[in-house]
Design a protein around this motif. Structure first.
Motif, PDB file in Angstrom:
ATOM      1  N   LEU A  85       0.818  -1.277  -0.178  1.00 48.84           N
ATOM      2  CA  LEU A  85      -0.025  -0.001  -0.071  1.00 48.84           C
ATOM      3  C   LEU A  85       0.924   1.185   0.133  1.00 48.84           C
ATOM      4  O   LEU A  85       0.451   2.324  -0.609  1.00 48.84           O
ATOM      5  N   PHE A  86       2.006   1.260   0.918  1.00 49.23           N
ATOM      6  CA  PHE A  86       2.854   2.402   0.821  1.00 49.23           C
ATOM      7  C   PHE A  86       3.578   2.728  -0.473  1.00 49.23           C
ATOM      8  O   PHE A  86       3.702   3.912  -1.003  1.00 49.23           O
ATOM      9  N   SER A  87       4.216   1.453  -1.073  1.00 45.87           N
ATOM     10  CA  SER A  87       5.187   1.462  -2.057  1.00 45.87           C
ATOM     11  C   SER A  87       4.771   1.981  -3.674  1.00 45.87           C
ATOM     12  O   SER A  87       5.167   2.409  -4.291  1.00 45.87           O
ATOM     13  N   GLU A  88       3.504   0.839  -3.665  1.00 47.45           N
ATOM     14  CA  GLU A  88       2.756   0.877  -4.718  1.00 47.45           C
ATOM     15  C   GLU A  88       1.432   1.468  -5.200  1.00 47.45           C
ATOM     16  O   GLU A  88       1.458   2.303  -6.079  1.00 47.45           O
ATOM     17  N   ASP A  89       0.798   1.734  -4.184  1.00 48.17           N
ATOM     18  CA  ASP A  89      -0.463   2.580  -4.307  1.00 48.17           C
ATOM     19  C   ASP A  89      -0.385   3.712  -3.589  1.00 48.17           C
ATOM     20  O   ASP A  89      -1.441   4.543  -3.785  1.00 48.17           O
ATOM     21  N   TYR A  90       0.747   3.964  -2.916  1.00 49.66           N
ATOM     22  CA  TYR A  90       0.757   5.414  -2.098  1.00 49.66           C
ATOM     23  C   TYR A  90      -0.447   5.582  -1.347  1.00 49.66           C
ATOM     24  O   TYR A  90      -0.749   6.952  -1.236  1.00 49.66           O
ATOM     25  N   ASP A  91      -0.994   4.711  -0.727  1.00 46.75           N
ATOM     26  CA  ASP A  91      -2.243   5.083   0.035  1.00 46.75           C
ATOM     27  C   ASP A  91      -1.475   4.885   1.541  1.00 46.75           C
ATOM     28  O   ASP A  91      -1.687   3.783   2.133  1.00 46.75           O
ATOM     29  N   TYR A  92      -1.097   6.049   2.015  1.00 47.95           N
ATOM     30  CA  TYR A  92      -0.210   5.972   3.312  1.00 47.95           C
ATOM     31  C   TYR A  92      -1.285   5.874   4.371  1.00 47.95           C
ATOM     32  O   TYR A  92      -0.977   5.433   5.443  1.00 47.95           O
ATOM     33  N   VAL A  93      -2.576   6.233   4.454  1.00 51.16           N
ATOM     34  CA  VAL A  93      -3.421   6.211   5.376  1.00 51.16           C
ATOM     35  C   VAL A  93      -3.928   4.852   5.533  1.00 51.16           C
ATOM     36  O   VAL A  93      -3.991   4.403   6.753  1.00 51.16           O
ATOM     37  N   ALA A  94      -4.248   4.073   4.446  1.00 57.40           N
ATOM     38  CA  ALA A  94      -4.414   2.641   4.459  1.00 57.40           C
ATOM     39  C   ALA A  94      -3.277   1.659   5.122  1.00 57.40           C
ATOM     40  O   ALA A  94      -3.722   0.817   5.873  1.00 57.40           O
ATOM     41  N   ALA A  95      -2.103   2.083   4.674  1.00 52.32           N
ATOM     42  CA  ALA A  95      -0.983   1.579   5.250  1.00 52.32           C
ATOM     43  C   ALA A  95      -0.754   1.473   6.540  1.00 52.32           C
ATOM     44  O   ALA A  95      -0.578   0.431   7.292  1.00 52.32           O
TER      45      ALA A  95
END
Length: 568
Positions: free
Chosen positions: A527-537
């Motif tokens: 989620l952090f490195s590929e989706d850039y969804d830092y809140v979900a990560a």
């Protein structure tokens, strides 16, 4: 045999006692009739009738007396003797127990006795009425004689108080004297019935004359002593005011001429002794004279006010016109650089038109003063309205001026605001670049560039030759709101990404022992490195660690925010 004798004796006693009862009862009825005859005999009216006969009655009064005397003679000479004689016969029959005869005769005599008593009572009443009438007429003669003498004395002593009415009053007095003598003759001749009719007319005429003598002097006093001086005063005042170029709302020359005619009409009414008309005319004349004084006073006072305020009026107009010229020039200047959105120019032109009308009215007034004159009360009314209008105009000029005076300040503040917007955007970008993040979600980037475009649009609006500060202000408000939202989004990315990295490091102590933590670690990394969804990560790794170490996320988060506060 003995019983029969006893019964006969008892019956005889009963019959005897009954006879005695009826005899006594009849005696009582006889005595009542005798009382009536005795009363009539004891109250002879001969002396009273003789006294009335000496009054020399005539006409209807004499006829009424003769009828009365005839009734009395018939009562005394025929009816009363008949009653007395018949009572003797009935009384004797009653002594001999001739009850059937006594009963019939008593009923007849009782009716005749009642009729005689009623007739006698009526005669006495009529005699008293004649005597009272005689006395009353004498009193009337004395009273009217006194009033006549008072009226005559008043007319002779105060004839100057009655003015043109004196001739009619003296004629009325002569008629009253004539009527009084006629009444006196009728009364002295004894025709009191006819005298009553004459008396009623005499009383009315006397009352009318008394009222006239009371009401005329105050009316004539005003007609002779008050109104002429007032009319002369009004005419002199009118002549002087006309010389001084006063004009009036109505034709005061005709008005005063009409007052002269009303005064003549009042004189005529008094001459004719027409009191009702005279009272109405006097009241109306007084009212009209007072109204004329009010007109003159109103115009005189109005002139004082007008002359006292004329310079102020002119200065007020001049000041308002200067303000108008300044405002017009200022609006023209500002209109080259700014869009005026509140109809300032149209409002200013409307005020200019009002000022022209007020100035024209002032010029017209000044011109009229040099020619025919003016109606000062109207001029003062116009001036008062003009003062109110000028005050309103200056207040509106002030509102318009205040509304546009700060445009340049608003422009300066807008430039400061848009420059700050650019600084804020640069700061948000630097805050993210410092983190060396693998990337940003499209949603955030779209929002960032949209806000950046908004800031650029405001900049472009301010960079025009002529700017619309109302539209720019609205854009600044909207852009500021979007920039605040962008700040929150940026802060969420900064905080969630930083906390995710710290929670991933913190989870290393549990990855080998807890497969669920290891799985959450890998998912959070993706989620952090590929989706850039830092809140979900952050949410994924934080939940996994909290399950094996409750409160771990709160501890890491508190430590992080404490560092952030120290850094700020």
């Amino acid at each position: 045999m003995v019983a029969a004798l006893v019964a006969i004796v008892v019956l005889a006693v009963v019959i005897y006692l009954g006879a005695l009862y009826f005899q006594r009862l009849n005696n009582a009825r006889i005595s009542a009739i005798e009382d009536i005859t005795a009363k009539i005999e004891a109250n002879s009216q001969e002396d009273e009738l003789a006294a009335i006969s000496k009054l020399n009655l005539t006409g209807e009064s004499l006829a009424a007396f003769e009828e009365l005397d005839k009734s009395y003679r018939a009562l005394i000479n025929r009816e009363l003797p008949f009653l007395v004689e018949r009572l003797k016969d009935v009384k004797e029959a009653n002594q001999h127990f001739s009850f059937p005869t006594v009963k019939s005769d008593l009923e007849t005599l009782e009716a005749k006795g009642a009729a005689a008593n009623m007739a006698f009572t009526k005669i006495i009443k009529q005699i008293k009425q004649i005597k009272q009438q005689t006395d009353q007429h004498q009193q009337n003669i004395d009273s009217l004689q006194t009033k006549y003498q008072e009226i005559r004395k008043k007319l002779l002593a105060k004839n100057f108080s009655y003015g043109p009415a004196i001739t009619r009053l003296e004629a009325a007095l002569a008629d009253l004297e004539k009527d009084f003598k006629e009444y006196e003759n009728i009364a002295e001749n004894g025709d009191y019935v006819k005298a009553d009719k004459a008396l009623a007319k005499l009383k009315d005429d006397t009352k009318t004359l008394e009222v006239a003598l009371k009401q005329i002097p105050p009316i004539y006093q005003k007609l002779h002593n008050v109104y002429p001086d007032q009319l002369t005063d009004l005419k002199n005042a009118l002549a002087k005011m006309q010389e001084e170029k006063y004009l009036f709302k109505e034709d005061m020359t005709a008005k005063l001429a009409d007052l002269d005619q009303q005064s003549q009409a009042l004189t005529t009414a008094l001459t004719k002794l027409d009191l009702e008309t005279a009272k109405l005319l006097e009241k109306e004349l007084g009212h009209q004279i007072e109204a004329a004084y009010t007109v003159f006073e109103e115009e005189y006072t109005a002139r004082e006010k007008v002359e006292a305020k004329t310079k102020f009026y002119a200065d007020f107009i001049e000041h308002a016109e200067k303000q108008e010229r300044r405002l017009s020039l200022e609006l023209d200047r500002l209109g080259q650089n700014y869009t005026l959105n509140n109809d300032e120019k149209a409002r200013e032109r409307q005020l200019a038109e009002q000022l022209k009308e007020i100035h024209a009215a002032y010029t017209s007034y000044q011109a009229a003063l040099m020619t025919d004159g003016v109606i000062y009360s109207q001029i003062w009314q116009q001036m008062e309205q003009a003062f109110n209008d000028l005050k309103t105009i200056e207040e509106e000029q002030g509102r318009i001026n205040d509304g546009v005076a700060n445009l340049w300040k608003e422009e300066k503040q807008a430039w400061e605001a848009v420059n700050q917007f650019n600084l804020d955007l640069a700061k948000y970008r630097r805050d993210l670049e410092k983190l060396n993040l693998p990337g940003l979600q499209t949603e955030y980037l779209d929002y960032y560039y949209r806000v950046k475009d908004e800031v650029e649009a405001v900049y472009q609006s301010l960079d025009h030759v002529k700017i619309d500060m109302d539209a720019i202000t609205k854009s600044l408000i909207d852009t500021q709101a979007d920039l605040d939202a962008l700040e929150e989004k940026t802060k969420d990315i900064v905080d969630s990404s930083s906390l995710t990295e710290e929670m991933l490091q913190y989870s290393n102590r549990y990855r080998n022992r807890y497969p669920e933590v290891a799985q959450a670690y890998q998912q959070a990394k993706k989620l952090f490195s590929e989706d850039y969804d830092y809140v979900a990560a952050l949410d994924t790794i934080a939940q996994a660690v909290d399950k094996v170490e409750p409160g771990a996320y709160d501890k890491v988060s508190a430590r992080y925010h404490k560092r952030q506060q120290g850094a700020n």
